[in-house]
Design a protein around this motif. Structure first.
Motif, PDB file in Angstrom:
ATOM      1  N   PRO A 174       0.687  -1.334   0.055  1.00  0.00           N
ATOM      2  CA  PRO A 174       0.081  -0.015   0.068  1.00  0.00           C
ATOM      3  C   PRO A 174       0.518   1.328  -0.003  1.00  0.00           C
ATOM      4  CG  PRO A 174      -0.461  -1.500   1.882  1.00  0.00           C
ATOM      5  CD  PRO A 174       0.651  -1.955   0.950  1.00  0.00           C
ATOM      6  N   THR A 175       2.068   1.204   0.498  1.00  0.00           N
ATOM      7  CA  THR A 175       3.047   2.443   0.468  1.00  0.00           C
ATOM      8  C   THR A 175       3.435   2.814  -0.987  1.00  0.00           C
ATOM      9  OG1 THR A 175       4.654   1.178   1.062  1.00  0.00           O
ATOM     10  CG2 THR A 175       3.807   2.267   2.843  1.00  0.00           C
ATOM     11  N   THR A 176       3.173   1.846  -1.865  1.00  0.00           N
ATOM     12  CA  THR A 176       3.569   2.013  -3.036  1.00  0.00           C
ATOM     13  C   THR A 176       2.491   2.295  -4.124  1.00  0.00           C
ATOM     14  OG1 THR A 176       5.316   0.259  -3.130  1.00  0.00           O
ATOM     15  CG2 THR A 176       4.727   1.025  -5.217  1.00  0.00           C
ATOM     16  N   VAL A 177       1.227   1.708  -3.660  1.00  0.00           N
ATOM     17  CA  VAL A 177       0.070   1.945  -4.619  1.00  0.00           C
ATOM     18  C   VAL A 177      -0.782   3.122  -4.071  1.00  0.00           C
ATOM     19  CG1 VAL A 177      -2.225   0.934  -4.930  1.00  0.00           C
ATOM     20  CG2 VAL A 177      -0.054  -0.305  -4.862  1.00  0.00           C
ATOM     21  N   GLN A 178      -0.842   3.605  -2.811  1.00  0.00           N
ATOM     22  CA  GLN A 178      -1.524   4.547  -2.336  1.00  0.00           C
ATOM     23  C   GLN A 178      -1.200   6.021  -2.781  1.00  0.00           C
ATOM     24  OE1 GLN A 178      -4.634   4.105  -0.233  1.00  0.00           O
ATOM     25  NE2 GLN A 178      -4.853   6.057  -1.457  1.00  0.00           N
ATOM     26  N   PRO A 179       0.126   6.570  -3.096  1.00  0.00           N
ATOM     27  CA  PRO A 179       0.418   7.567  -3.467  1.00  0.00           C
ATOM     28  C   PRO A 179       0.226   7.652  -4.941  1.00  0.00           C
ATOM     29  CG  PRO A 179       2.378   6.732  -2.220  1.00  0.00           C
ATOM     30  CD  PRO A 179       1.213   5.643  -2.155  1.00  0.00           C
ATOM     31  N   ARG A 180       0.386   6.544  -5.646  1.00  0.00           N
ATOM     32  CA  ARG A 180       0.001   6.609  -6.992  1.00  0.00           C
ATOM     33  C   ARG A 180      -1.336   6.846  -7.117  1.00  0.00           C
ATOM     34  NH1 ARG A 180       4.845   4.966  -5.202  1.00  0.00           N
ATOM     35  NH2 ARG A 180       6.495   5.409  -6.759  1.00  0.00           N
ATOM     36  N   LEU A 181      -2.311   6.271  -6.493  1.00  0.00           N
ATOM     37  CA  LEU A 181      -3.661   6.256  -6.670  1.00  0.00           C
ATOM     38  C   LEU A 181      -4.004   7.823  -6.409  1.00  0.00           C
ATOM     39  CD1 LEU A 181      -5.238   3.345  -4.787  1.00  0.00           C
ATOM     40  CD2 LEU A 181      -5.857   3.898  -7.145  1.00  0.00           C
ATOM     41  N   ASN A 182      -3.472   8.575  -5.349  1.00  0.00           N
ATOM     42  CA  ASN A 182      -3.511   9.871  -5.261  1.00  0.00           C
ATOM     43  C   ASN A 182      -3.462  10.884  -6.240  1.00  0.00           C
ATOM     44  OD1 ASN A 182      -4.750   8.963  -2.548  1.00  0.00           O
ATOM     45  ND2 ASN A 182      -2.720   9.639  -1.563  1.00  0.00           N
ATOM     46  N   GLU A 183      -2.375  10.422  -6.879  1.00  0.00           N
ATOM     47  CA  GLU A 183      -1.667  11.257  -7.861  1.00  0.00           C
ATOM     48  C   GLU A 183      -2.798  10.985  -9.124  1.00  0.00           C
ATOM     49  OE1 GLU A 183       2.249   9.993  -9.015  1.00  0.00           O
ATOM     50  OE2 GLU A 183       2.864  10.618  -7.023  1.00  0.00           O
ATOM     51  N   LEU A 184      -3.064   9.867  -9.372  1.00  0.00           N
ATOM     52  CA  LEU A 184      -4.043   9.668 -10.597  1.00  0.00           C
ATOM     53  C   LEU A 184      -5.370  10.211 -10.335  1.00  0.00           C
ATOM     54  CD1 LEU A 184      -3.086   5.922 -11.164  1.00  0.00           C
ATOM     55  CD2 LEU A 184      -2.718   7.665 -12.720  1.00  0.00           C
ATOM     56  N   GLU A 185      -5.916  10.184  -9.034  1.00  0.00           N
ATOM     57  CA  GLU A 185      -7.226  10.975  -8.683  1.00  0.00           C
ATOM     58  C   GLU A 185      -6.872  12.507  -8.860  1.00  0.00           C
ATOM     59  OE1 GLU A 185     -10.166  11.396  -4.780  1.00  0.00           O
ATOM     60  OE2 GLU A 185      -8.461  10.365  -4.420  1.00  0.00           O
TER      61      GLU A 185
ATOM     62  N   VAL B 197      -8.677   8.876 -11.904  1.00  0.00           N
ATOM     63  CA  VAL B 197      -9.300   7.759 -11.196  1.00  0.00           C
ATOM     64  C   VAL B 197     -10.251   8.601 -10.496  1.00  0.00           C
ATOM     65  CG1 VAL B 197      -8.809   6.409  -8.995  1.00  0.00           C
ATOM     66  CG2 VAL B 197      -7.211   6.267 -10.961  1.00  0.00           C
ATOM     67  N   ILE B 198     -11.464   7.940 -10.154  1.00  0.00           N
ATOM     68  CA  ILE B 198     -12.430   8.516  -9.249  1.00  0.00           C
ATOM     69  C   ILE B 198     -12.593   7.816  -7.938  1.00  0.00           C
ATOM     70  CG2 ILE B 198     -15.097   8.479  -9.028  1.00  0.00           C
ATOM     71  CD1 ILE B 198     -14.833   8.440 -12.253  1.00  0.00           C
ATOM     72  N   ALA B 199     -12.674   8.416  -6.893  1.00  0.00           N
ATOM     73  CA  ALA B 199     -12.512   7.988  -5.746  1.00  0.00           C
ATOM     74  C   ALA B 199     -13.901   8.201  -5.027  1.00  0.00           C
ATOM     75  CB  ALA B 199     -11.588   8.359  -4.720  1.00  0.00           C
ATOM     76  N   ASP B 200     -14.435   7.251  -4.253  1.00  0.00           N
ATOM     77  CA  ASP B 200     -15.498   7.302  -3.368  1.00  0.00           C
ATOM     78  C   ASP B 200     -15.295   6.952  -2.175  1.00  0.00           C
ATOM     79  OD1 ASP B 200     -18.406   7.888  -2.633  1.00  0.00           O
ATOM     80  OD2 ASP B 200     -18.872   5.834  -3.263  1.00  0.00           O
ATOM     81  N   PRO B 201     -15.281   8.031  -1.078  1.00  0.00           N
ATOM     82  CA  PRO B 201     -15.471   9.452  -1.090  1.00  0.00           C
ATOM     83  C   PRO B 201     -14.206   9.899  -1.572  1.00  0.00           C
ATOM     84  CG  PRO B 201     -14.968   8.803   1.314  1.00  0.00           C
ATOM     85  CD  PRO B 201     -15.049   7.620   0.139  1.00  0.00           C
ATOM     86  N   PRO B 202     -14.497  11.179  -2.337  1.00  0.00           N
ATOM     87  CA  PRO B 202     -13.325  11.691  -2.996  1.00  0.00           C
ATOM     88  C   PRO B 202     -12.361  12.430  -2.242  1.00  0.00           C
ATOM     89  CG  PRO B 202     -15.415  13.111  -3.451  1.00  0.00           C
ATOM     90  CD  PRO B 202     -15.441  11.868  -2.754  1.00  0.00           C
TER      91      PRO B 202
END
Length: 107
Positions: A51-62, A67-72
């Motif tokens: 998750p320390t690799t994936v989460q920052p990239r998800l935040n950047e993509l959002e 990427v759409i996040a729920d909740p945003p």
């Protein structure tokens, strides 16, 4: 300090390459296009990354609108303890793909 080389005519490619110029980001988008509405855990499991690799990239993509996040994400607010579900914004990804194609003379 060295300067980044920027070839003439490459201005249109800068955004798409910057957003997708990372194998982890590309893998996250590929996974989310096939598996919408998932939390970080299944993404990490599928990509065999932490998750320390994936989460920052998800935040950047959002933040980039891919990427759409729920909740945003809300600037200045934490989502700690909240189960966030992620999906790909297929329209935005297709637009980015087309812009890159135009920039490299594919279309």
């Amino acid at each position: 300090m060295p300067r980044l080389a920027q070839p003439a005519g490459s201005e249109d490619a800068q955004d798409p390459i910057g957003l997708l110029g990372n194998l982890v980001k590309a893998a996250i988008l590929r996974y989310l296009r096939s598996n919408p509405d998932v939390t970080v855990g299944p993404i990490c499991d599928a990509l065999d990354l932490g998750p320390t690799t994936v989460q920052p990239r998800l935040n950047e993509l959002e933040a980039a609108g891919l990427v759409i996040a729920d909740p945003p994400m809300v600037p200045g607010e934490s989502r700690k303890g909240v189960w966030v579900k992620y999906s790909a914004d297929n329209e935005a990804i297709t637009d980015l793909y087309l812009r890159l194609g135009l920039a490299i003379g594919e279309f």
